[in-house]
Design a protein around this motif. Sequence first.
Motif, PDB file in Angstrom:
ATOM      1  N   VAL A   1      35.359  20.366  33.032  1.00 32.40           N
ATOM      2  CA  VAL A   1      35.753  20.144  31.644  1.00 32.40           C
ATOM      3  C   VAL A   1      36.650  18.909  31.560  1.00 32.40           C
ATOM      4  O   VAL A   1      37.492  18.681  32.446  1.00 32.40           O
ATOM      5  CB  VAL A   1      36.540  21.353  31.082  1.00 32.40           C
ATOM      6  CG1 VAL A   1      36.818  21.166  29.600  1.00 32.40           C
ATOM      7  CG2 VAL A   1      35.799  22.638  31.332  1.00 32.40           C
ATOM      8  N   GLN A   2      36.478  18.118  30.494  1.00 33.57           N
ATOM      9  CA  GLN A   2      37.409  17.036  30.195  1.00 33.57           C
ATOM     10  C   GLN A   2      37.858  17.159  28.736  1.00 33.57           C
ATOM     11  O   GLN A   2      37.042  17.420  27.837  1.00 33.57           O
ATOM     12  CB  GLN A   2      36.766  15.655  30.384  1.00 33.57           C
ATOM     13  CG  GLN A   2      36.584  15.227  31.835  1.00 33.57           C
ATOM     14  CD  GLN A   2      35.275  15.717  32.414  1.00 33.57           C
ATOM     15  OE1 GLN A   2      34.277  15.837  31.700  1.00 33.57           O
ATOM     16  NE2 GLN A   2      35.276  16.023  33.703  1.00 33.57           N
ATOM     17  N   LEU A   3      39.153  16.986  28.507  1.00 31.53           N
ATOM     18  CA  LEU A   3      39.730  16.917  27.171  1.00 31.53           C
ATOM     19  C   LEU A   3      40.107  15.468  26.898  1.00 31.53           C
ATOM     20  O   LEU A   3      40.881  14.860  27.654  1.00 31.53           O
ATOM     21  CB  LEU A   3      40.966  17.823  27.082  1.00 31.53           C
ATOM     22  CG  LEU A   3      41.789  17.730  25.791  1.00 31.53           C
ATOM     23  CD1 LEU A   3      40.974  18.187  24.576  1.00 31.53           C
ATOM     24  CD2 LEU A   3      43.077  18.555  25.916  1.00 31.53           C
ATOM     25  N   LEU A   4      39.578  14.912  25.807  1.00 28.95           N
ATOM     26  CA  LEU A   4      39.752  13.486  25.514  1.00 28.95           C
ATOM     27  C   LEU A   4      40.493  13.303  24.190  1.00 28.95           C
ATOM     28  O   LEU A   4      40.275  14.060  23.234  1.00 28.95           O
ATOM     29  CB  LEU A   4      38.388  12.793  25.435  1.00 28.95           C
ATOM     30  CG  LEU A   4      37.457  12.997  26.651  1.00 28.95           C
ATOM     31  CD1 LEU A   4      36.081  12.391  26.362  1.00 28.95           C
ATOM     32  CD2 LEU A   4      38.056  12.391  27.913  1.00 28.95           C
ATOM     33  N   ASP A   5      41.374  12.297  24.147  1.00 26.65           N
ATOM     34  CA  ASP A   5      42.038  11.872  22.908  1.00 26.65           C
ATOM     35  C   ASP A   5      41.148  10.813  22.280  1.00 26.65           C
ATOM     36  O   ASP A   5      40.964   9.731  22.837  1.00 26.65           O
ATOM     37  CB  ASP A   5      43.424  11.306  23.236  1.00 26.65           C
ATOM     38  CG  ASP A   5      44.217  10.943  21.973  1.00 26.65           C
ATOM     39  OD1 ASP A   5      43.628  10.341  21.049  1.00 26.65           O
ATOM     40  OD2 ASP A   5      45.416  11.262  21.927  1.00 26.65           O
ATOM     41  N   VAL A   6      40.582  11.130  21.104  1.00 23.31           N
ATOM     42  CA  VAL A   6      39.610  10.230  20.487  1.00 23.31           C
ATOM     43  C   VAL A   6      40.266   8.935  20.007  1.00 23.31           C
ATOM     44  O   VAL A   6      39.738   7.846  20.207  1.00 23.31           O
ATOM     45  CB  VAL A   6      38.896  10.947  19.323  1.00 23.31           C
ATOM     46  CG1 VAL A   6      38.018   9.968  18.544  1.00 23.31           C
ATOM     47  CG2 VAL A   6      38.058  12.107  19.859  1.00 23.31           C
TER      48      VAL A   6
END
Length: 433
Positions: free
Chosen positions: A117-122
């Motif tokens: 999983v990756q969480l990205l700041d758009v």
Amino acid sequence: MQIRLRRFLSYAAVLFLWLAGATAQATLNIEIFGGGATQIPIAIVPFAAEEKLRQGITPVVAADLQRSGLFKLVEPGGLRPHEPVEVSYPDWINRGAGALVIGSTTTLAGGQVSIRVQLLDVAKQVQLASYAETVAPEQLRAAAHRIADLIYEKLTGDPGVFSTRIAFVVKQGKKYSLQVADADGYNAQSVIEYTEPIISPSWSPDGTRLAYVSFENKKPVVYVQTLATRARKAVANYRGSNSAPAWSPDGTKLAVVLSLMGGSQIFLVNVDGGGLQRLSQSSGIDTEPSFSPDGRYIIFTSDRGGSPQIYRMPVTEGTSRSAERLTFEGSYNVSPHYSPDGRSFTFIHRSGDRYNVAIQDLATRQVQLLTDSQFDESPSFAPNGRIVLYATEIKGRGILSAVSSDGKTRQQLSTQAGDIREPAWGPLRKPHN
């Protein structure tokens, strides 16, 4: 069901019941009402190959985050990136997403599943967090809760509580069962079942044991049960009624309500059943104790002033004849439960013919009603203090409900059968439990 009677009058109720007298994998429906004005817009892209799994990851993660009331789900449409290099940030900005979750699943030889999983700041176009885990197929739902916890903590700064557990009592026909379930109500397992009432479950601070009251021997007795082994011990089985257990923060003692010396009064007892010590002494009914997080105080319900109100007294080695009254709005305030930070407490407040969940700030004494239903009971905080779990009555049946601590988001978790009572939210889970 007269929920309103169940908490104060009823201890009362404990005495009345005394004198008068498996697994539950039911389909669960979750309804969500409202939402905060400052929700975080987040898009969660279905993970690669998760459609091949018997339990999808992203539906659970999305449901967890949405139930918190702090997130607004953004539909990914036809966009399906699974790696950061595949992300076109302008596309997600145009869709209104502030955060983006992408990932993949791979079924390994032997059946285990690898999850990435990756969480990205758009807006900043950077990675905020990454997570990888390999689990057995039956652990996919638990893994999804852990991923939701990671996202929640990274974006809000508060611990996620989606991996925690709750306990509640279900009455079906003549059978009472004490059940433990995931925080979203799934995976309910019976701890004990009897044809006599079970009430007042209370989690130990480490989440390994439950204290509760059982009428199996035709009188209310307080038991402590270890969840892993199912071993249990009667820790308060004195003459008269024994009820309302509440754990001390260090897990060494229980506050209990006994009628041993006449009237219902609050006592301390060691978790092995020894060291009985009387704490309160009043002319009224003192019941429903809840320890402050630092263990220095107990708040409780008492009618010593003529109507059920909430009081606070210090925990000392002696007996206290006096206590500070905390509630003054209305003639009926019961079932107090300290917040995890000790700055407020939740309780049931009666207004007219309604019995609703409320929160009172201890410093300002300001009261906020969180619900507008008819009959609510047994409120308890999530371990991060952001959600209050309670039972409410819908069409004559008790169901599990929760409300955000600002009152803006409510959810109802209803099973197809059974009358749910007396929920209690467990502590943050540790690796061993």
